[in-house]
Scaffold this active site. Structure first.
Site, PDB file in Angstrom:
ATOM      1  N   HIS A   1       0.856  -1.191   0.000  1.00  0.00           N
ATOM      2  CA  HIS A   1       0.000   0.000   0.000  1.00  0.00           C
ATOM      3  C   HIS A   1       0.892   1.241   0.000  1.00  0.00           C
ATOM      4  CE1 HIS A   1      -2.943   2.981   1.268  1.00  0.00           C
ATOM      5  NE2 HIS A   1      -3.896   2.101   0.981  1.00  0.00           N
TER       6      HIS A   1
ATOM      7  N   GLU B   1     -14.449  -3.746   0.058  1.00  0.00           N
ATOM      8  CA  GLU B   1     -13.641  -4.025   1.241  1.00  0.00           C
ATOM      9  C   GLU B   1     -14.553  -4.122   2.449  1.00  0.00           C
ATOM     10  OE1 GLU B   1     -10.135  -1.700   1.842  1.00  0.00           O
ATOM     11  OE2 GLU B   1      -9.597  -2.845   3.651  1.00  0.00           O
TER      12      GLU B   1
ATOM     13  N   HIS C   1      -9.600  -5.666   9.864  1.00  0.00           N
ATOM     14  CA  HIS C   1     -11.035  -5.520  10.109  1.00  0.00           C
ATOM     15  C   HIS C   1     -11.667  -6.841  10.552  1.00  0.00           C
ATOM     16  CE1 HIS C   1     -10.946  -1.493   8.442  1.00  0.00           C
ATOM     17  NE2 HIS C   1     -10.295  -1.956   7.400  1.00  0.00           N
TER      18      HIS C   1
ATOM     19  N   GLU D   1      -0.868  -3.788   4.227  1.00  0.00           N
ATOM     20  CA  GLU D   1      -1.386  -2.467   4.556  1.00  0.00           C
ATOM     21  C   GLU D   1      -0.969  -2.136   5.988  1.00  0.00           C
ATOM     22  OE1 GLU D   1      -5.426  -0.257   3.361  1.00  0.00           O
ATOM     23  OE2 GLU D   1      -5.722  -1.904   4.730  1.00  0.00           O
TER      24      GLU D   1
HETATM   25 MN    MN Z   1      -7.662  -2.470   4.148  1.00  0.00          MN
END
Ligand code: MN
Length: 291
Positions: free
Chosen positions: A7, A147, A183, A241
């Site tokens: 990223h 996402e 997440h 990321e």
């Molecule tokens: Mn992400």
């Protein structure tokens, strides 16, 4: 073989020519195949400069963005939805012109903390806009990714199951699930079930630690996640990321709540992550063959 991505925010907070070259040169030097470029403001991206630099450094690109509350396609307000639709089509055009094959992120709602659950009307707006976007993307061979993010960054798609339902409602085969371990750690029951449930609908992956710093220094169960990817024979990109206040992007860093340094040396971080991902992917494949 999965492409392994970096990223851009690991390297730079903007996308001037100097920043673009730094991000690409460092990604290349630390062994990555792909750079994920944030396109929150797509028209600000110098496409021809970026495309030339990608060729020079031999890297693929993927694009990502999160909508804002002013461009939220899950809004009940048609004017807000229209602004979001226009922004997404601009982002898609930039993705296409860069020669990238993937556009993902929080594209079905705003990226941010909602104070209400989603409305049925708002969700139907999002489904409708996404259907048009997938048709446009298909013409350029581009895959779109939803996402799956935690409840403080969207109210619409917080689990893989919700992403799969949304994809079914849109009814497009170039709309895929994008899972992110950071997440998943907050919203899912484990790191296996969502991957198995997504199976061939999984189109893109972010690996991030629970605190978004060095991989393996937190609580995410990466061995389980990599085993699950091997079990579904996932062939798509695996992008690292990580965020630290050592590198900030105006807007995005604040939206994501990047308030402290989880690292200061991007090159060391990137090298470590590249090795960690390689070992994880290879270890899971060996286990799969042995099983
Ligand atoms: Mn992400």
């Amino acid at each position: 073989m999965n492409q392994v991505g970096a990223h851009a925010l690991m390297w730079v907070g903007g996308w001037s020519e100097a920043e673009c070259r730094k991000a690409l040169e460092n990604s290349r030097a630390t062994g990555y195949d792909l750079i994920e470029i944030p396109v929150l403001d797509p028209l600000s991206i110098d496409v021809s400069m970026t495309r030339k630099a990608l060729e020079e450094f031999g890297l693929s690109a993927a694009c990502s963005l999160g909508l804002s509350f002013e461009t939220d396609i899950s809004s009940a307000d048609p004017e807000v939805v229209a602004r979001g639709e226009s922004l997404l089509h601009d982002a898609l055009a930039v993705t296409r012109d860069l020669g990238a094959k993937y556009l993902g992120g929080v594209i079905s709602s705003a990226l941010g903390k909602y104070m209400n659950p989603p409305s049925a009307r708002g969700r139907s707006h999002s489904v409708r806009v996404m259907r048009g976007l997938t048709q446009q993307a298909a013409a350029s061979g581009i895959t779109l990714g939803l996402e799956v993010v935690n409840r403080y960054e969207s109210n619409l798609i917080n689990t893989a199951k919700q992403a799969l339902e949304f994809i079914e409602d849109v009814g497009a085969n170039n709309l895929k699930v994008h899972l992110d371990t950071y997440h998943m750690n907050i919203e899912e029951a484990d790191f296996t079930t969502p991957v198995l449930a997504s199976a061939d609908q999984l189109g893109y992956v972010h690996v991030g630690e629970n605190h978004r710093g060095y991989l393996g220094s937190g609580t995410v169960d990466f061995p389980a996640f990599f085993r699950a990817l091997a079990a579904i024979n996932y062939q798509g990109p695996v992008t690292f990321e990580s965020f630290s206040s050592a590198v900030t992007a105006p807007g995005l860093s604040n939206t994501l709540g990047i308030w402290r340094n989880t690292w200061t040396d991007s090159l060391d971080l990137a090298r470590h992550a590249r090795q960690f991902i390689n070992a994880g992917l290879r270890g899971a494949q060996v286990a799969q063959v042995g099983a």
